[in-house]
Design a protein around this motif. Structure first.
Motif, PDB file in Angstrom:
ATOM      1  N   ALA A   1       9.413  -8.834   7.018  1.00 52.42           N
ATOM      2  CA  ALA A   1       7.970  -8.276   6.371  1.00 52.42           C
ATOM      3  C   ALA A   1       8.333  -7.517   4.984  1.00 52.42           C
ATOM      4  O   ALA A   1       7.469  -7.574   4.146  1.00 52.42           O
ATOM      5  CB  ALA A   1       7.381  -7.405   7.095  1.00 52.42           C
ATOM      6  N   LEU A   2       9.730  -6.846   4.880  1.00 57.81           N
ATOM      7  CA  LEU A   2      10.164  -6.049   3.764  1.00 57.81           C
ATOM      8  C   LEU A   2      10.149  -7.089   2.520  1.00 57.81           C
ATOM      9  O   LEU A   2      10.137  -6.728   1.459  1.00 57.81           O
ATOM     10  CB  LEU A   2      11.225  -5.669   4.134  1.00 57.81           C
ATOM     11  N   VAL A   3      10.581  -8.298   2.790  1.00 57.22           N
ATOM     12  CA  VAL A   3      11.107  -9.408   1.809  1.00 57.22           C
ATOM     13  C   VAL A   3       9.731 -10.278   1.493  1.00 57.22           C
ATOM     14  O   VAL A   3      10.094 -11.306   0.738  1.00 57.22           O
ATOM     15  CB  VAL A   3      12.400  -9.881   2.014  1.00 57.22           C
TER      16      VAL A   3
ATOM     17  N   LEU B   1      17.631  -5.185  -1.136  1.00 57.37           N
ATOM     18  CA  LEU B   1      18.382  -3.732  -1.097  1.00 57.37           C
ATOM     19  C   LEU B   1      17.823  -2.872   0.253  1.00 57.37           C
ATOM     20  O   LEU B   1      18.256  -2.332   1.126  1.00 57.37           O
ATOM     21  CB  LEU B   1      18.529  -2.920  -2.306  1.00 57.37           C
ATOM     22  N   LEU B   2      16.465  -3.004  -0.016  1.00 58.51           N
ATOM     23  CA  LEU B   2      15.643  -2.415   1.213  1.00 58.51           C
ATOM     24  C   LEU B   2      16.013  -2.843   2.529  1.00 58.51           C
ATOM     25  O   LEU B   2      16.100  -2.321   3.612  1.00 58.51           O
ATOM     26  CB  LEU B   2      14.321  -2.359   0.714  1.00 58.51           C
TER      27      LEU B   2
ATOM     28  N   ALA C   1       8.901   2.362   9.853  1.00 64.89           N
ATOM     29  CA  ALA C   1       7.685   2.731   9.450  1.00 64.89           C
ATOM     30  C   ALA C   1       7.982   3.187   8.121  1.00 64.89           C
ATOM     31  O   ALA C   1       7.175   3.051   6.891  1.00 64.89           O
ATOM     32  CB  ALA C   1       6.793   3.622  10.105  1.00 64.89           C
ATOM     33  N   GLY C   2       8.942   4.039   7.837  1.00 61.36           N
ATOM     34  CA  GLY C   2       9.319   4.697   6.333  1.00 61.36           C
ATOM     35  C   GLY C   2       9.806   3.634   5.577  1.00 61.36           C
ATOM     36  O   GLY C   2       9.171   3.622   4.471  1.00 61.36           O
ATOM     37  N   PHE C   3      10.491   2.520   5.888  1.00 63.74           N
ATOM     38  CA  PHE C   3      10.843   1.800   4.986  1.00 63.74           C
ATOM     39  C   PHE C   3       9.750   0.656   4.682  1.00 63.74           C
ATOM     40  O   PHE C   3       9.569   0.237   3.463  1.00 63.74           O
ATOM     41  CB  PHE C   3      12.072   0.674   5.843  1.00 63.74           C
ATOM     42  N   ALA C   4       8.834   0.519   5.686  1.00 66.52           N
ATOM     43  CA  ALA C   4       7.631  -0.229   5.373  1.00 66.52           C
ATOM     44  C   ALA C   4       6.760   0.450   4.443  1.00 66.52           C
ATOM     45  O   ALA C   4       6.212  -0.341   3.641  1.00 66.52           O
ATOM     46  CB  ALA C   4       6.836  -0.458   6.600  1.00 66.52           C
ATOM     47  N   VAL C   5       6.576   1.797   4.597  1.00 67.32           N
ATOM     48  CA  VAL C   5       5.831   2.606   3.467  1.00 67.32           C
ATOM     49  C   VAL C   5       6.268   2.348   2.176  1.00 67.32           C
ATOM     50  O   VAL C   5       5.595   2.048   1.324  1.00 67.32           O
ATOM     51  CB  VAL C   5       5.479   3.949   4.083  1.00 67.32           C
ATOM     52  N   VAL C   6       7.389   2.518   2.063  1.00 68.86           N
ATOM     53  CA  VAL C   6       8.284   2.587   0.871  1.00 68.86           C
ATOM     54  C   VAL C   6       7.755   1.158   0.159  1.00 68.86           C
ATOM     55  O   VAL C   6       7.512   1.131  -0.917  1.00 68.86           O
ATOM     56  CB  VAL C   6       9.799   2.710   0.784  1.00 68.86           C
TER      57      VAL C   6
ATOM     58  N   ALA D   1       6.287   1.159 -10.932  1.00 66.88           N
ATOM     59  CA  ALA D   1       5.459   2.792 -11.017  1.00 66.88           C
ATOM     60  C   ALA D   1       4.144   2.424 -10.836  1.00 66.88           C
ATOM     61  O   ALA D   1       3.368   3.493 -10.399  1.00 66.88           O
ATOM     62  CB  ALA D   1       5.885   2.876 -12.314  1.00 66.88           C
ATOM     63  N   THR D   2       3.557   1.391 -11.465  1.00 67.53           N
ATOM     64  CA  THR D   2       2.015   0.962 -11.254  1.00 67.53           C
ATOM     65  C   THR D   2       1.696   0.649  -9.937  1.00 67.53           C
ATOM     66  O   THR D   2       0.645   1.456  -9.401  1.00 67.53           O
ATOM     67  CB  THR D   2       1.765  -0.236 -11.891  1.00 67.53           C
ATOM     68  N   SER D   3       2.414   0.365  -9.384  1.00 69.71           N
ATOM     69  CA  SER D   3       2.065   0.043  -7.582  1.00 69.71           C
ATOM     70  C   SER D   3       2.083   1.315  -6.991  1.00 69.71           C
ATOM     71  O   SER D   3       1.281   1.670  -6.300  1.00 69.71           O
ATOM     72  CB  SER D   3       3.341  -1.212  -7.025  1.00 69.71           C
ATOM     73  N   VAL D   4       3.205   1.932  -7.266  1.00 72.16           N
ATOM     74  CA  VAL D   4       3.311   3.454  -6.742  1.00 72.16           C
ATOM     75  C   VAL D   4       2.116   4.307  -7.068  1.00 72.16           C
ATOM     76  O   VAL D   4       1.451   4.914  -6.354  1.00 72.16           O
ATOM     77  CB  VAL D   4       4.556   3.986  -7.166  1.00 72.16           C
ATOM     78  N   ALA D   5       1.553   4.143  -8.316  1.00 71.86           N
ATOM     79  CA  ALA D   5       0.555   4.862  -8.817  1.00 71.86           C
ATOM     80  C   ALA D   5      -0.813   4.502  -8.147  1.00 71.86           C
ATOM     81  O   ALA D   5      -1.727   5.302  -7.761  1.00 71.86           O
ATOM     82  CB  ALA D   5       0.200   4.565 -10.144  1.00 71.86           C
ATOM     83  N   ALA D   6      -0.962   3.117  -7.861  1.00 71.73           N
ATOM     84  CA  ALA D   6      -2.007   2.695  -7.108  1.00 71.73           C
ATOM     85  C   ALA D   6      -1.987   3.154  -5.621  1.00 71.73           C
ATOM     86  O   ALA D   6      -3.160   3.549  -4.929  1.00 71.73           O
ATOM     87  CB  ALA D   6      -2.095   1.413  -7.112  1.00 71.73           C
ATOM     88  N   PHE D   7      -0.882   3.156  -4.996  1.00 71.87           N
ATOM     89  CA  PHE D   7      -0.679   3.700  -3.651  1.00 71.87           C
ATOM     90  C   PHE D   7      -1.173   5.139  -3.433  1.00 71.87           C
ATOM     91  O   PHE D   7      -1.992   5.496  -2.743  1.00 71.87           O
ATOM     92  CB  PHE D   7       0.817   3.484  -3.007  1.00 71.87           C
TER      93      PHE D   7
END
Length: 272
Positions: A88-90, A137-138, A187-192, A216-222
């Motif tokens: 799910a991470l990739v 990497l994640l 869950a931490g990896f999934a949220v990141v 950065a845009t995706s993080v801002a929306a999150f």
């Protein structure tokens, strides 16, 4: 909308494109109604382009089947569950083609399967490679963490067979500790991953964008919509789980639908 004025730098090169790549676009508020709309739109796209060419989802199905087959090898059994969860991470890497098809359909352009690989042949390729590298990497980090958690909990008992592993997993303190710690770390990896990848991949398919600006845009929306975005992540996880249960066959529908749906959610979340 009027086109932006073009400024010239000291070498006489237009700087509009560079400015558009460096600026983080405006993010918009989301509601649960937007999540329902995105999924409905994703389903509509799937019915329009339902899957004559599902190469990437099919690869995921085959990987899942191979992972299940590895369960018969006792030494590999402990990595099966984190490996399946780690896919799910990739997942966003495989969805780029669906973003392109949804984008073309939205713009009224021809959206045949010949355009599925366009993101890898054109402008977005470099940015997609960078974003994919971050997700890989994640994934590697998650697998290393999962292995460390196993080694420090259930691994100390050394269950020799899959049956012994499953028995110890649910009946020993070490097994319960592995479940609790593993789920928390996972869950931490999934949220990141959700925060940095939910909208960065569709953004670089949609426009010229630096991959780090896209993240950065995706993080801002999150950050603007944490509850709604966590709800989106939960929906995605439940859909993937339900699709994987019947021998992974459901993923052949779930993956493209979620790819299309993510594109539509992106159009609601990020100013274009």
């Amino acid at each position: 909308m009027q086109p932006p004025e073009t400024e010239m730098d000291s070498t006489g090169t237009a700087s509009t494109a560079m400015a558009s790549m460096d600026a983080v676009p405006e993010t918009r508020p989301l509601t649960t109604a937007d999540l329902r709309w995105a999924l409905a739109s994703g389903w509509a796209d799937f019915k329009e382009r339902r899957g004559d060419l599902l190469m990437l989802p099919f690869v995921y199905v085959m990987v899942g089947i191979v992972a299940s087959a590895l369960a018969f090898h006792a030494a590999l059994f402990p990595v099966i569950f984190p490996l399946a969860a780690g896919f799910a991470l990739v997942g966003p890497i495989a969805a780029a083609g669906f973003y392109e098809l949804a984008r073309r359909r939205e713009a009224g352009l021809e959206s045949g399967w010949s355009h599925f690989l366009d993101p890898l042949k054109g402008r977005p390729r470099g940015a997609l490679l960078v974003l994919s590298g971050v997700l890989v990497l994640l994934f590697v980090g998650w697998m290393a963490a999962a292995q460390a958690i196993y080694a420090s909990t259930l691994g100390t008992l050394g269950p020799a067979t899959p049956e012994a592993f499953l028995g110890a997993l649910f009946s020993t303190p070490q097994g319960l500790a592995m479940i609790v710690i593993g789920n928390a770390v996972g869950a931490g990896f999934a949220v990141v991953t959700l925060a940095i990848a939910a909208f960065s991949f569709p953004m670089v398919v949609d426009r010229p964008a630096d991959p780090f600006v896209a993240m950065a845009t995706s993080v801002a929306a999150f950050r603007r919509n944490p509850v709604v975005m966590l709800g989106w992540g939960l929906r995605v996880a439940l859909i993937l789980l339900a699709a994987a249960l019947p021998l992974f066959v459901g993923l052949m529908v779930a993956l493209p639908v979620l790819g299309y749906a993510t594109w539509h959610l992106y159009t609601r979340a990020i100013a274009r």
